[in-house]
Design an enzyme around this catalytic site. Structure first.
Site, PDB file in Angstrom:
ATOM      1  N   GLU A 147     -73.831 -63.529  32.238  1.00 30.61           N
ATOM      2  CA  GLU A 147     -75.169 -64.011  32.341  1.00 30.61           C
ATOM      3  C   GLU A 147     -75.971 -63.350  33.395  1.00 30.61           C
ATOM      4  O   GLU A 147     -75.330 -62.728  34.302  1.00 30.61           O
ATOM      5  CB  GLU A 147     -75.131 -65.382  32.573  1.00 30.61           C
ATOM      6  N   CYS A 177     -81.117 -61.340  39.143  1.00 32.23           N
ATOM      7  CA  CYS A 177     -79.818 -61.658  39.417  1.00 32.23           C
ATOM      8  C   CYS A 177     -78.847 -61.136  38.626  1.00 32.23           C
ATOM      9  O   CYS A 177     -78.935 -61.729  37.409  1.00 32.23           O
ATOM     10  CB  CYS A 177     -79.916 -63.297  39.635  1.00 32.23           C
ATOM     11  N   CYS A 197     -64.646 -64.544  37.784  1.00 33.36           N
ATOM     12  CA  CYS A 197     -64.378 -64.200  39.104  1.00 33.36           C
ATOM     13  C   CYS A 197     -63.185 -64.715  39.356  1.00 33.36           C
ATOM     14  O   CYS A 197     -62.604 -65.951  38.878  1.00 33.36           O
ATOM     15  CB  CYS A 197     -65.450 -64.727  39.993  1.00 33.36           C
ATOM     16  N   CYS A 219     -63.607 -70.086  44.055  1.00 33.04           N
ATOM     17  CA  CYS A 219     -64.521 -71.069  45.112  1.00 33.04           C
ATOM     18  C   CYS A 219     -64.553 -72.353  44.170  1.00 33.04           C
ATOM     19  O   CYS A 219     -65.148 -72.253  43.096  1.00 33.04           O
ATOM     20  CB  CYS A 219     -65.699 -70.263  45.468  1.00 33.04           C
ATOM     21  N   CYS A 239     -68.087 -73.247  42.482  1.00 41.81           N
ATOM     22  CA  CYS A 239     -68.704 -72.295  41.519  1.00 41.81           C
ATOM     23  C   CYS A 239     -68.256 -72.427  40.367  1.00 41.81           C
ATOM     24  O   CYS A 239     -67.252 -72.113  40.048  1.00 41.81           O
ATOM     25  CB  CYS A 239     -68.712 -70.926  42.244  1.00 41.81           C
ATOM     26  N   GLY A 297     -69.398 -63.231  39.460  1.00 43.92           N
ATOM     27  CA  GLY A 297     -68.403 -62.043  39.883  1.00 43.92           C
ATOM     28  C   GLY A 297     -68.428 -61.767  41.330  1.00 43.92           C
ATOM     29  O   GLY A 297     -69.517 -62.265  41.938  1.00 43.92           O
ATOM     30  N   SER A 316     -74.218 -59.805  47.713  1.00 39.20           N
ATOM     31  CA  SER A 316     -73.592 -61.070  47.967  1.00 39.20           C
ATOM     32  C   SER A 316     -72.341 -61.043  47.969  1.00 39.20           C
ATOM     33  O   SER A 316     -71.663 -60.933  46.729  1.00 39.20           O
ATOM     34  CB  SER A 316     -74.386 -62.353  47.446  1.00 39.20           C
ATOM     35  N   SER A 340     -71.062 -65.277  51.957  1.00 41.05           N
ATOM     36  CA  SER A 340     -71.207 -66.532  51.634  1.00 41.05           C
ATOM     37  C   SER A 340     -70.257 -67.365  52.432  1.00 41.05           C
ATOM     38  O   SER A 340     -69.105 -66.768  52.372  1.00 41.05           O
ATOM     39  CB  SER A 340     -70.537 -66.775  50.056  1.00 41.05           C
ATOM     40  N   LEU A 341     -70.794 -68.192  53.320  1.00 36.97           N
ATOM     41  CA  LEU A 341     -69.849 -68.409  54.664  1.00 36.97           C
ATOM     42  C   LEU A 341     -69.282 -69.972  54.231  1.00 36.97           C
ATOM     43  O   LEU A 341     -68.371 -70.317  54.131  1.00 36.97           O
ATOM     44  CB  LEU A 341     -70.631 -68.476  56.095  1.00 36.97           C
ATOM     45  N   HIS A 342     -70.599 -70.851  54.074  1.00 35.04           N
ATOM     46  CA  HIS A 342     -70.238 -72.217  53.525  1.00 35.04           C
ATOM     47  C   HIS A 342     -69.507 -73.241  54.534  1.00 35.04           C
ATOM     48  O   HIS A 342     -69.449 -74.426  54.030  1.00 35.04           O
ATOM     49  CB  HIS A 342     -69.627 -72.339  52.246  1.00 35.04           C
ATOM     50  N   ASN A 388     -75.604 -76.726  43.916  1.00 36.41           N
ATOM     51  CA  ASN A 388     -76.105 -76.614  42.817  1.00 36.41           C
ATOM     52  C   ASN A 388     -74.951 -77.745  41.872  1.00 36.41           C
ATOM     53  O   ASN A 388     -73.715 -77.297  42.074  1.00 36.41           O
ATOM     54  CB  ASN A 388     -76.363 -75.671  41.955  1.00 36.41           C
ATOM     55  N   CYS A 427     -77.899 -70.778  41.678  1.00 35.95           N
ATOM     56  CA  CYS A 427     -76.642 -70.117  42.394  1.00 35.95           C
ATOM     57  C   CYS A 427     -75.389 -70.908  41.926  1.00 35.95           C
ATOM     58  O   CYS A 427     -75.203 -72.166  41.943  1.00 35.95           O
ATOM     59  CB  CYS A 427     -76.513 -70.194  43.707  1.00 35.95           C
TER      60      CYS A 427
HETATM   61  N1  SAH Z   1     -69.504 -63.581  44.475  1.00 37.89           N
HETATM   62  C1  SAH Z   1     -70.547 -63.636  45.292  1.00 37.89           C
HETATM   63  C2  SAH Z   1     -71.865 -63.523  44.689  1.00 37.89           C
HETATM   64  C3  SAH Z   1     -72.089 -64.291  43.477  1.00 37.89           C
HETATM   65  S1  SAH Z   1     -72.343 -66.179  43.953  1.00 37.89           S
HETATM   66  C4  SAH Z   1     -70.423 -64.437  46.428  1.00 37.89           C
HETATM   67  O1  SAH Z   1     -69.846 -65.569  46.312  1.00 37.89           O
HETATM   68  O2  SAH Z   1     -71.247 -64.256  47.421  1.00 37.89           O
HETATM   69  C5  SAH Z   1     -73.763 -65.944  44.786  1.00 37.89           C
HETATM   70  C6  SAH Z   1     -74.205 -67.201  45.798  1.00 37.89           C
HETATM   71  O3  SAH Z   1     -74.029 -68.511  45.020  1.00 37.89           O
HETATM   72  C7  SAH Z   1     -72.815 -67.273  46.862  1.00 37.89           C
HETATM   73  O4  SAH Z   1     -73.514 -67.335  48.401  1.00 37.89           O
HETATM   74  C8  SAH Z   1     -72.180 -68.474  46.365  1.00 37.89           C
HETATM   75  O5  SAH Z   1     -71.621 -69.091  47.531  1.00 37.89           O
HETATM   76  C9  SAH Z   1     -73.261 -69.260  45.985  1.00 37.89           C
HETATM   77  N2  SAH Z   1     -72.848 -70.517  45.075  1.00 37.89           N
HETATM   78  C10 SAH Z   1     -71.797 -70.725  44.395  1.00 37.89           C
HETATM   79  N3  SAH Z   1     -71.736 -71.855  43.769  1.00 37.89           N
HETATM   80  C11 SAH Z   1     -72.698 -72.482  44.299  1.00 37.89           C
HETATM   81  C12 SAH Z   1     -73.318 -73.937  44.046  1.00 37.89           C
HETATM   82  N4  SAH Z   1     -72.795 -74.510  43.104  1.00 37.89           N
HETATM   83  N5  SAH Z   1     -74.424 -74.188  44.624  1.00 37.89           N
HETATM   84  C13 SAH Z   1     -75.114 -73.460  45.381  1.00 37.89           C
HETATM   85  N6  SAH Z   1     -74.673 -72.037  45.491  1.00 37.89           N
HETATM   86  C14 SAH Z   1     -73.675 -71.552  44.919  1.00 37.89           C
HETATM   87 FE1  SF4 Z   2     -66.799 -65.833  42.739  1.00 42.89          FE
HETATM   88 FE2  SF4 Z   2     -68.825 -65.965  44.253  1.00 42.89          FE
HETATM   89 FE3  SF4 Z   2     -68.321 -67.929  42.414  1.00 42.89          FE
HETATM   90 FE4  SF4 Z   2     -66.968 -67.387  44.565  1.00 42.89          FE
HETATM   91  S1  SF4 Z   2     -69.089 -68.039  44.658  1.00 42.89           S
HETATM   92  S2  SF4 Z   2     -66.203 -67.765  42.567  1.00 42.89           S
HETATM   93  S3  SF4 Z   2     -66.859 -65.303  44.875  1.00 42.89           S
HETATM   94  S4  SF4 Z   2     -68.815 -65.722  42.154  1.00 42.89           S
END
Ligand code: SAH
Ligand code: SF4
Length: 358
Positions: free
Chosen positions: A94, A114, A121, A125, A128, A171, A203, A226-228, A302, A345
């Site tokens: 997508e 995007c 992936c 995480c 995600c 990814g 990212s 992506s720290l979180h 999200n 995201c």
């Molecule tokens: N794999 C890379 C880029 C794709 S994800 C990464 O993880 O950075 C893009 C962004 O969306 C990242 O910062 C990721 O942590 C964030 N993300 C993933 N799931 C999410 C969610 N459910 N709500 C908000 N942000 C999310």
């Molecule tokens: Fe992959 Fe980024 Fe999603 Fe983590 S947040 S599973 S690294 S796409």
């Protein structure tokens, strides 16, 4: 017969060599390249500037249409469009186009793409959707490029242009490092699409060795991490890759990046109620980032099918931001976009894999 390579997989030099092997002069390669990246042609029949014999040979040797757009969804406000593309091998990816209203956003008429770098992936995480579906395969550089050119074509039909490209689709870009960088080089090539590196953002989930490699390459591309979470226990629960590259390692690599490029790093933070939206996490984070040339992008989580965590409230998000700002760390709380079409995201996953009925 083996699958034909993608036209978008070749740099201009690749076309020059290929066509030279067929006895064609270099200017023919430039014509093909400009057809692809200036006119966004995606079928050899459109290259009427070329002799018919050469068009047929290109058609037999290369694939010009690597992505079949199978579903397009538009958010109710019309500002976000998500496209599901079928790949030649049956996998699906997508990509998302976001239009920003010039009246309400400082970036006048911003058009952000995007883009995905992998089908699925491997990083897992937990919050995600792409992570929840698992890893299918890496995308080739041409499959990455083709997503941007697809939107360039649709935008051009409306007299518009992409202004920003973010590698934040499906990814982990640094897990597919070489193809991602080759795609960036191709999009950036002044002889073709000529998309400025400064308007591109990658990212990463924090693959420290690749952050270091990226730093050494001194590209103009923006880096987001992506720290979180601000402690290894919490981060390891959300991002399993933290067990391999713990916070200290990731942040050290970021400091090296800042030192060697002089560029600011963006840290991303999906605010989950009661998990990482607490004053304790904000204070810990402020301590970790003290003195760094950086910015924190916080976004309420999200929703995804496989994670029960809830988005933080507006008020908690503001409190989180205030703690960081008081400590001198710039922080923006982003608004969520495209939620109604699962284009926010972390919500990208092919319907087939997630069984979504949309
Ligand atoms: N794999 C890379 C880029 C794709 S994800 C990464 O993880 O950075 C893009 C962004 O969306 C990242 O910062 C990721 O942590 C964030 N993300 C993933 N799931 C999410 C969610 N459910 N709500 C908000 N942000 C999310
Ligand atoms: Fe992959 Fe980024 Fe999603 Fe983590 S947040 S599973 S690294 S796409």
């Amino acid at each position: 017969m083996p699958e034909r390579p993608l036209a978008y997989d070749l740099p201009l030099e690749g076309f020059t060599d290929l066509l030279a092997g067929w006895g064609e002069p270099a200017y023919r390669a430039r014509q093909v390249w400009q057809g692809l990246y200036r006119h966004y042609w995606n079928h050899p029949g459109q290259f009427t500037i070329l002799p018919g014999g050469l068009r047929s040979r290109l058609d037999e040797s290369l694939r010009f249409d690597p992505l079949a757009p199978s579903t397009t969804l538009e958010s109710t406000d019309g500002a976000t469009v998500k496209t599901l593309f079928e790949l030649a091998d049956g996998n699906a990816i997508e990509a998302v186009l976001m239009r920003y209203d010039p009246a309400t956003h400082s970036g006048q008429g911003r058009r952000t793409l995007c883009i995905s770098t992998q089908a699925g992936c491997a990083m897992g995480c937990v919050f995600c959707a792409t992570g929840q579906m698992g890893f299918k395969r890496h995308l080739s550089s041409g499959e990455i490029v083709a997503q941007a050119i697809y939107y360039a074509r649709t935008l051009a039909a409306a007299g518009e242009k992409a202004t920003n490209i973010v590698f934040m689709g499906m990814g982990e870009p640094f897990h597919n490092y070489e193809n991602t960088m080759a795609a960036i080089d191709r999009l950036n090539d002044q002889r073709g699409y000529n998309f400025g590196a400064r308007r591109i953002t990658i990212s990463t989930v924090g693959l420290a060795p690749f952050i270091r490699r990226f730093a050494a390459e001194k590209r103009q591309v923006n880096l987001a991490i992506s720290l979180h979470a601000a402690d290894d226990d919490s981060r390891g629960r959300m991002l399993p890759v933290n067990r391999k590259y713990p916070l200290a390692d990731v942040l050290e690599a970021c400091r090296e990046y800042i030192q060697s490029t002089g560029r600011r790093v963006t840290f991303e933070w999906a605010l989950v109620a009661g998990v990482n939206d607490t004053p304790e996490q904000a204070r810990l984070l402020a301590g970790l980032l003290k003195g760094m040339l950086c910015h924190v992008n916080a976004i309420p989580l999200n929703p995804t099918a496989g994670y029960s965590g809830q988005a933080t409230t507006r008020q908690r998000a503001e409190e989180f931001r205030a703690i960081l700002e008081q400590a001198g760390i710039p922080c923006t709380v982003r608004t969520r976009r495209g939620i109604d079409i699962q284009a926010g995201c972390g919500q990208l996953a092919s319907r087939k894999d997630m069984g979504w009925n949309i």
